[in-house]
Design an enzyme around this catalytic site. Structure first.
Site: not given
Ligand code: ZN
Length: 557
Positions: A31, A80, A113, A175, A291, A315, A412, A432
């Site tokens: 990197d 879809s 997927k 995607e 596919k 799925k 409280c 509180c």
């Molecule tokens: Zn409180």
């Protein structure tokens, strides 16, 4: 070598390393070396602004903040995909396909997927000119400026040394997604900035892709993997399998797990193999897409009004388990917000035991129509925090009471307030104790003043004994006040309670003293002022330099 030549050489080298990294997942430089090439290019382009080109690797985050996303019509609609959930449905799909093809046995291509956002990338003469979300299928949002920041998406397709040059019009579909690790990191940053975290990587990805500021998008490190094509003129190959080979050469990344199968039995075998593999992937998947390989066969199969007949998704089941909601606790946050947490009959799901689950807010409770003692379905998928999918009303105990919003703070007992038209309930009592504890926890936390040893249990006791009433009290503590208290420590994976003792107490006091030298921005963030998250704190600290200057500042400043 002239500057123009060196610039061209650097761009080519950076693109080469991008392909090595994203397409082949086989980087050949570190990197740091990559950053050095990029820095040299940035410097050269700064000295020679006339040589800056829009497709230079330095121009990924060049876009201005946009005021809105424009709508664009897709050249080829993004339909879809039908979902299936068992072997029988996959076999039925294969039978349908063979029947429509007059008995021919098609080959299939399988790919994971990925759980992200679908996008269409349009290249004209090899240059990225448009990136659009799927949207309603025929019309999507123009997210070109944001897509350019995603390093896995090439700004220019590679045309030299490839078996077939990219045609004049190429649309790549794929995607945009986020690695689980990046999801956790970005969510932590979002929370630290005082905003609501996202439930899963998919929501965070689609939210990020539609941001108006490309700099934010760049920081979140979205990724991209291709899974299809839109308009391509002219189409240089006859099958999708050949297509995947070709686009890889052009520099487009595809999932490693893509494969081709000649028979539906092989398709099912791959689906089951992938089910074992998917928990180990760095990103979330929810199925496999199957596919038809041949473009000619796809053409003959056509599409229904909503989805193509040549593709189907299998799925995987996300893990769901029923359990009993025993109790709802309203946790008081550091700003007084009350958040409902469901206490569950412990249930083993997705590899861990879940004992409680966030219910987010009263709207969510009402939407799910939760009653005390309800049987609820808990879902947990991958890295996502468990959540309640639904209650099972048939199993509701007789006379069970619906869960109501509290009228008093559980810590409280003072009256709570609810902002009109919001689901947010707050305890507004400044004294509180629950809020004080949360503020102190935040203050001592690693991200802020980083006071090691000041754990939850210790803070609770110090507040309950009245030794801590405000942040400044921390710096007045004596070792003796802590030594006799108890603390929780982790031993061999278990939490063990034990007396703090003098040695540890002194250590904690030293750590408190050491926190005095933390930078101003950490102190500001630690104070947990509303709307002052880590980022705003950083800005304030940089601008004012000292706490005194900040205190003396006017509201306009
Ligand atoms: Zn409180």
């Amino acid at each position: 070598m002239s500057p123009a030549q060196r610039i061209a050489q650097l761009r080519e080298e950076i693109r080469f390393h991008d392909r090595k990294y994203y397409v082949e997942a086989r980087p050949v430089i570190s990197d740091r070396e990559y950053d050095r090439l990029m820095q040299e290019l940035i410097d050269l382009e700064r000295q020679h602004p006339e040589l800056v080109a829009p497709d230079s690797p330095t121009q990924r985050v060049g876009g201005e903040v946009q005021t809105e996303l424009k709508s664009v019509r897709h050249a080829v609609p993004m339909l879809s995909i039908d979902n299936t959930y068992n072997e029988g449905e996959i076999r039925a799909f294969d039978e349908r396909v063979r029947k429509l093809l007059g008995g021919e046995q098609p080959a299939y291509v399988l790919e994971p997927k990925i759980d992200g956002t679908s996008i269409n990338l349009r290249y004209e003469d090899g240059r990225l000119v448009l990136a659009a979300t799927r949207g309603r299928g025929d019309v999507g949002d123009d997210v070109t400026v944001n897509a350019r920041t995603i390093r896995a998406i090439p700004l220019v397709l590679k045309a030299e040394g490839v078996s077939v040059e990219p045609p004049p019009i190429v649309e790549i579909r794929g995607e945009v997604y986020m690695n689980n690790e990046d999801f956790q990191r970005v969510n932590r940053e979002i929370e630290a900035a005082g905003e609501e975290p996202y439930a899963n990587p998919r929501n965070l990805t689609s939210g990020t892709l539609r941001r108006l500021d490309p700099k934010i998008v760049a920081r979140r490190r979205l990724r991209f993997l291709a899974h299809g094509l839109g308009q391509v003129e002219p189409l240089p190959v006859e099958s999708y399998w050949e297509w995947t080979r070709l686009v890889r050469e052009w520099g487009i990344p595809l999932p490693q797990e893509i494969s081709r199968a000649e028979h539906i039995d092989d398709v099912l075998a791959r689906i089951h193999e992938f089910e074992q593999l998917r928990p180990q992937l760095p990103y979330m998947t929810d199925g496999m897409v199957v596919k038809v390989d041949s473009f000619a066969q796809r053409e003959r199969l056509g599409a229904t009004s909503k989805s193509p007949r040549w593709v189907v998704a299998y799925k995987y089941e996300t893990e769901q388990q029923p359990t009993v909601l025993k109790e709802v606790r309203w946790q008081v946050g550091k700003g007084g917000n009350l958040t409902p947490v469901g206490v569950l009959e412990p249930v083993f799901i997705g590899g861990v035991t879940v004992t409680n689950v966030t219910l987010h807010n009263i709207d969510q409770i009402e939407r799910l129509d939760l009653h005390l003692g309800d049987t609820v379905i808990i879902e947990r998928a991958g890295e996502v925090i468990p959540y309640v999918v639904q209650a099972v009303p048939e199993k509701r105990p007789h006379g069970a009471r619906p869960i109501k919003a509290p009228t008093r703070c559980p810590a409280c007992q003072s009256k709570v307030e609810r902002e009109a038209d919001t689901p947010y309930i707050r305890c507004v009592n400044p004294a509180c104790p629950a809020q004080l504890k949360e503020r102190l926890r935040w203050f001592c936390h690693r991200g802020q003043m980083d006071i090691e040893g000041m754990g939850d249990v210790l803070i609770d006791q110090l507040v309950e004994r009245g030794l801590l009433r405000e942040f400044a009290d921390l710096y007045r503590l004596e070792p003796e006040q802590i030594a006799s208290l108890t603390s929780e420590v982790e031993q061999r994976g278990k939490l063990v309670t034990r007396t703090v003792g003098e040695k540890v107490a002194r250590k904690v006091i030293d750590n408190i003293a050491a926190s005095r030298s933390r930078p101003l921005e950490r102190l500001l963030a630690g104070l947990g002022i509303r709307h002052v998250g880590n980022r705003v704190a950083h800005l304030l600290a940089t601008h004012f330099g000292s706490l005194d200057a900040l205190a003396a500042a006017t509201p306009e400043e």
